[in-house]
Design an enzyme around this catalytic site. Structure first.
Site, short mmCIF file in Angstrom:
data_model
loop_
_atom_site.label_atom_id
_atom_site.label_comp_id
_atom_site.label_asym_id
_atom_site.label_seq_id
_atom_site.Cartn_x
_atom_site.Cartn_y
_atom_site.Cartn_z
N GLY A 110 0.81 -1.21 0.00
CA GLY A 110 0.00 0.00 0.00
C GLY A 110 0.85 1.26 0.00
N GLY A 112 2.25 3.05 2.36
CA GLY A 112 3.48 3.02 3.16
C GLY A 112 4.58 2.23 2.46
N THR A 113 4.19 1.11 1.89
CA THR A 113 5.15 0.26 1.16
C THR A 113 5.76 1.04 0.00
OG1 THR A 113 3.81 -1.67 1.70
CG2 THR A 113 5.33 -1.91 -0.15
N THR A 133 -4.34 -2.77 -1.60
CA THR A 133 -5.00 -2.36 -0.35
C THR A 133 -6.52 -2.39 -0.50
OG1 THR A 133 -5.49 -0.58 1.21
CG2 THR A 133 -4.69 0.14 -0.88
N ASP A 135 -8.21 -0.42 1.07
CA ASP A 135 -8.60 0.98 1.27
C ASP A 135 -8.74 1.76 -0.04
OD1 ASP A 135 -8.58 0.54 3.98
OD2 ASP A 135 -6.54 1.30 4.27
N GLU A 230 -14.25 3.27 9.88
CA GLU A 230 -13.60 3.30 11.20
C GLU A 230 -12.96 4.66 11.50
OE1 GLU A 230 -9.76 0.71 9.65
OE2 GLU A 230 -10.15 0.76 11.78
N ARG A 274 -27.94 -0.75 17.54
CA ARG A 274 -26.81 -1.65 17.78
C ARG A 274 -25.65 -1.28 16.86
NH1 ARG A 274 -29.94 -3.00 21.24
NH2 ARG A 274 -30.70 -5.10 21.73
N GLN A 282 -12.98 -8.50 6.23
CA GLN A 282 -12.92 -7.72 4.98
C GLN A 282 -11.61 -7.93 4.23
OE1 GLN A 282 -14.83 -3.55 6.10
NE2 GLN A 282 -13.87 -4.55 7.81
N ARG A 283 -10.58 -8.31 4.96
CA ARG A 283 -9.27 -8.48 4.29
C ARG A 283 -9.03 -9.92 3.87
NH1 ARG A 283 -5.56 -4.89 7.83
NH2 ARG A 283 -4.36 -6.77 8.20
#
Ligand code: F6P
Length: 356
Positions: A110, A112-113, A133, A135, A230, A274, A282-283
């Site tokens: 991603g 960072g990589t 990713t 994302d 999140e 709730r 998800q991954r």
């Protein structure tokens, strides 16, 4: 040509499929090709570990989730800090790249990589990046591999939550991964017909959400589904850094944004509310057909880049075509959801509340 491959950062579907395409391309098209797999991301390169991968090692990987090489998060900011031996991780990686006799290194990862990959390029290593990713936040590519599989998983999960929400007449918040970027929440939210979609890029107003929830019940809807990233933020927290936000939230006694919202919405609307967190499902799991195809195209294209000697780049899909970007140009940049984009507006135009 001696090729090294590593997978770095959070896992996702398609990593093995990309490796397979690189391996098959290389063994089919590059003379005297030798490939080694480097375990556990940049960690393996820092330690100087690698193992040969023959053609048969790449067979059967197309539909397998995760990564057969293993992966780790090795933060970019630690790359240039000297260790006890006095050398930085970057220096160790450069030395091991040479020691392994690599002519080219594929880094599947991603944002960072890619930053670290750009550093390695500047140190004289021949690197080709592949955009991974869930994302979907890598700059310069329309889509990253792993994203659409995660969209499918999150969509199915929200569909399942909806049947429970409708049966009980509840409001249910579903927390979707994505700290900085809301692509996954936006896509899964639209695909599952969520009534409210909350993204990190659009700070939300709780009053607007509550108004929507009440209005929907009054209009006869049996339930409300709120897809919340999140990294979603209250409008009062807009502009705060992650640490400042965490501080303010701890002070308010909150655990997660989802738990906080569930409590407030329940109190203010009177509906049974709730929250549920989708998390790592998800991954995980096998890549969707879309991701198998995208991964095969990206891996094959990246193999060709290596054959042609084009290094310091990362493969990308723009429109319908696979292409490439210069690593230094995209490293450190993110692709976020534009709050005024057509996709966001089109959701709002059919009554979805984006919290504003
Ligand atoms: O890979 C990206 C991501 O899935 C984010 O959406 C999420 O916040 C993060 O990984 C979680 O990663 P970790 O594996 O470090 O818990």
């Amino acid at each position: 040509m001696k090729i090294g491959i590593l997978t770095s950062g959070g896992d996702c579907a398609g990593l093995n499929a990309v490796m397979r395409a690189i391996g098959l391309y290389a063994y089919e098209n590059i003379k005297n090709c030798e490939i080694v797999g480097i375990p556990e991301g940049y960690g393996g390169l820092i330690r100087g570990e690698s193992a040969p991968m023959s053609r048969s090692d790449f067979e059967g990987l197309l539909n397998v989730g995760g990564t057969v090489l293993g992966t780790r998060r090795t933060p970019f900011k630690t790359m240039t800090v000297p260790d006890e031996g006095g050398a930085t991780r970057l220096e160790r990686m450069r030395a091991n790249y040479k020691k392994m006799g690599l002519d080219c290194l594929f880094t599947l990862g991603g944002a960072g990589t890619h930053r670290t990959a750009a550093l390695l390029c500047a140190e004289g290593c021949n690197v080709i990046g592949l955009p991974k990713t869930i994302d979907n936040d890598i700059y310069g590519t329309d889509v990253t591999f792993g994203f659409h599989t995660a969209v499918d998983v999150a969509t199915e999960a929200i569909d399942r939550v909806r049947t429970t929400a409708a049966s009980h007449g509840r409001t249910i918040l579903v927390e979707v991964m994505g700290n900085k970027a809301g692509w996954l929440t936006l896509y899964a939210g639209i695909a599952a017909g969520a009534e409210v979609i909350l993204l990190p890029e659009i700070p939300f107003n709780i009053d607007k959400i509550c108004e929507t929830v009440v209005r929907n019940y009054e209009a006869g809807k049996p339930c409300n589904i709120i897809a919340v990233a999140e990294g979603a933020v209250l409008d009062s927290e807009a502009g705060f850094k992650k640490k400042e936000r965490a501080f303010v939230r701890t002070d308010r006694g909150e655990t997660t944004v989802t738990a906080h919202l569930a409590e407030v919405i329940g109190e203010r609307t009177g509906s049974e509310t709730r929250g549920t967190v989708l998390g790592y499902i998800q991954r995980g799991g096998n890549p969707s057909a879309y991701d198998r195809i995208l991964s095969s195209r990206l891996g094959s294209f990246a193999g060709k880049l290596a054959k042609e000697g084009r290094f310091g780049v990362t493969a990308a899909i723009v429109g319908r075509e696979i292409t490439f970007n210069a690593l230094p140009e995209i490293a450190g940049k993110y692709k976020l959801v534009d709050p005024s984009s057509q996709i966001v507006r089109s959701a709002e135009d059919i009554g979805v509340c984006l919290g504003r």
